[in-house]
Scaffold this motif. Structure first.
Motif, mmCIF file in Angstrom:
data_model
loop_
_atom_site.group_PDB
_atom_site.id
_atom_site.type_symbol
_atom_site.label_atom_id
_atom_site.label_comp_id
_atom_site.label_asym_id
_atom_site.label_seq_id
_atom_site.Cartn_x
_atom_site.Cartn_y
_atom_site.Cartn_z
ATOM 1 N N ARG A 122 9.636 -6.483 3.522
ATOM 2 C CA ARG A 122 8.303 -5.971 3.200
ATOM 3 C C ARG A 122 7.358 -7.143 2.931
ATOM 4 N NH1 ARG A 122 9.096 -3.653 -1.759
ATOM 5 N NH2 ARG A 122 9.592 -1.593 -0.947
ATOM 6 N N LEU A 123 6.162 -7.066 3.492
ATOM 7 C CA LEU A 123 5.116 -8.054 3.250
ATOM 8 C C LEU A 123 3.969 -7.348 2.535
ATOM 9 C CD1 LEU A 123 3.673 -10.783 3.612
ATOM 10 C CD2 LEU A 123 3.111 -10.079 5.954
ATOM 11 N N GLU A 151 7.710 -3.933 7.023
ATOM 12 C CA GLU A 151 6.850 -2.980 6.321
ATOM 13 C C GLU A 151 5.670 -3.763 5.754
ATOM 14 O OE1 GLU A 151 6.864 -0.384 2.180
ATOM 15 O OE2 GLU A 151 8.773 -0.987 3.085
ATOM 16 N N LEU A 152 4.459 -3.385 6.114
ATOM 17 C CA LEU A 152 3.260 -4.042 5.617
ATOM 18 C C LEU A 152 2.563 -3.130 4.610
ATOM 19 C CD1 LEU A 152 1.670 -5.611 8.856
ATOM 20 C CD2 LEU A 152 3.434 -6.544 7.341
ATOM 21 N N ASP A 174 -0.504 -0.668 11.542
ATOM 22 C CA ASP A 174 0.528 0.046 10.775
ATOM 23 C C ASP A 174 0.711 -0.579 9.394
ATOM 24 O OD1 ASP A 174 2.488 1.919 10.192
ATOM 25 O OD2 ASP A 174 4.095 0.768 11.167
ATOM 26 N N VAL A 175 -0.391 -0.629 8.645
ATOM 27 C CA VAL A 175 -0.379 -1.156 7.279
ATOM 28 C C VAL A 175 -0.557 0.013 6.312
ATOM 29 C CG1 VAL A 175 -1.465 -2.723 5.617
ATOM 30 C CG2 VAL A 175 -1.405 -3.324 8.054
ATOM 31 N N ALA A 176 0.369 0.201 5.398
ATOM 32 C CA ALA A 176 0.203 1.208 4.353
ATOM 33 C C ALA A 176 -0.789 0.669 3.323
ATOM 34 C CB ALA A 176 1.539 1.517 3.690
ATOM 35 N N VAL A 177 -1.751 1.493 2.924
ATOM 36 C CA VAL A 177 -2.800 1.066 1.999
ATOM 37 C C VAL A 177 -2.697 1.885 0.717
ATOM 38 C CG1 VAL A 177 -5.276 0.738 1.661
ATOM 39 C CG2 VAL A 177 -4.279 0.465 3.941
#
Length: 218
Positions: A72-73, A105-106, A125-128
């Motif tokens: 994860r980043l 996973e971003l 595809d970045v979760a915010v």
């Protein structure tokens, strides 16, 4: 790579000279204030600034996720600098990088610049999420003064420390480790910094020339 081990909230982490934090147990890499597209934003205003900053930032991330076992980043706020950072060339560079790291996973914890710039393209595809974001014993934030249940890890202030010896003086990026929070230096290559006066209980780790080292406060 040169790195310094530290214990935060009972967890072992590594402070990296690339101005990032790695949490081995969770295979998580954290960076703050990357400010993608800042140079492009300045050029859009007619200010002549160097090109290639986005590529430099992405190359630094490439080095880190390759060197460390990263699942994860986490971006601790200010992923994009402004709306002008949504420029096609900037996005394409990020998409090319993302295409090489689809397994990552971003996660972005929104910062103040993110509210003005807008969320990253869905293609990345970045979760915010909002701050504080609970992650194990940590409260992941952008602003270090946000109250959260857990030990705060944040950015926002781009901390630098004045190192003086005789008539010489240097302003160097630093990590500030306190009893309730750690502040990361700005990861972005075109971000500047703000001098902070550490609290008595803070530990200060300076970053210079690919090295990271603790200093004794006076």
């Amino acid at each position: 790579m040169n790195a310094v081990a530290a214990e935060l909230a009972g967890e072992q982490v590594l402070l990296l000279p690339q101005k990032a934090l790695y949490w081995p147990a969770a295979r998580t890499l954290m960076v703050a204030d990357i400010h993608f597209g800042k140079a492009a934003s300045f050029r859009a205003l007619g200010v002549p600034v160097p090109r290639g900053i986005t590529s430099e930032n992405l190359a630094s991330l490439e080095t880190l996720v390759t060197a460390y076992d990263t699942r994860r980043l986490v971006f601790l706020g200010d992923f994009l600098h402004s709306k002008a950072a949504q420029a096609t060339a900037t996005l394409q560079a990020m998409l090319d990088w993302r295409g090489r790291h689809r397994e990552l996973e971003l996660l972005l914890v929104r910062g103040n610049h993110d509210w003005h710039a807008g969320d990253p393209s869905t293609l990345l595809d970045v979760a915010v999420v909002e701050e504080p974001f609970a992650c194990g014993p940590f409260a992941l934030c952008h602003h270090p003064d946000v109250a959260g249940e857990g030990y705060v890890i944040a950015g926002h202030v781009h901390p630098v420390f004045h190192l003086r010896t005789g008539r010489e003086s240097l302003r160097l990026p630093c990590f500030l480790l306190g009893t309730t929070r750690t502040i990361l230096p700005a990861f972005g290559a075109f971000t500047g910094g703000h001098s902070l006066i550490p609290q008595a209980s803070d530990k200060v780790y300076l970053v210079a020339d690919g090295l990271i080292f603790q200093i004794e406060k006076r």
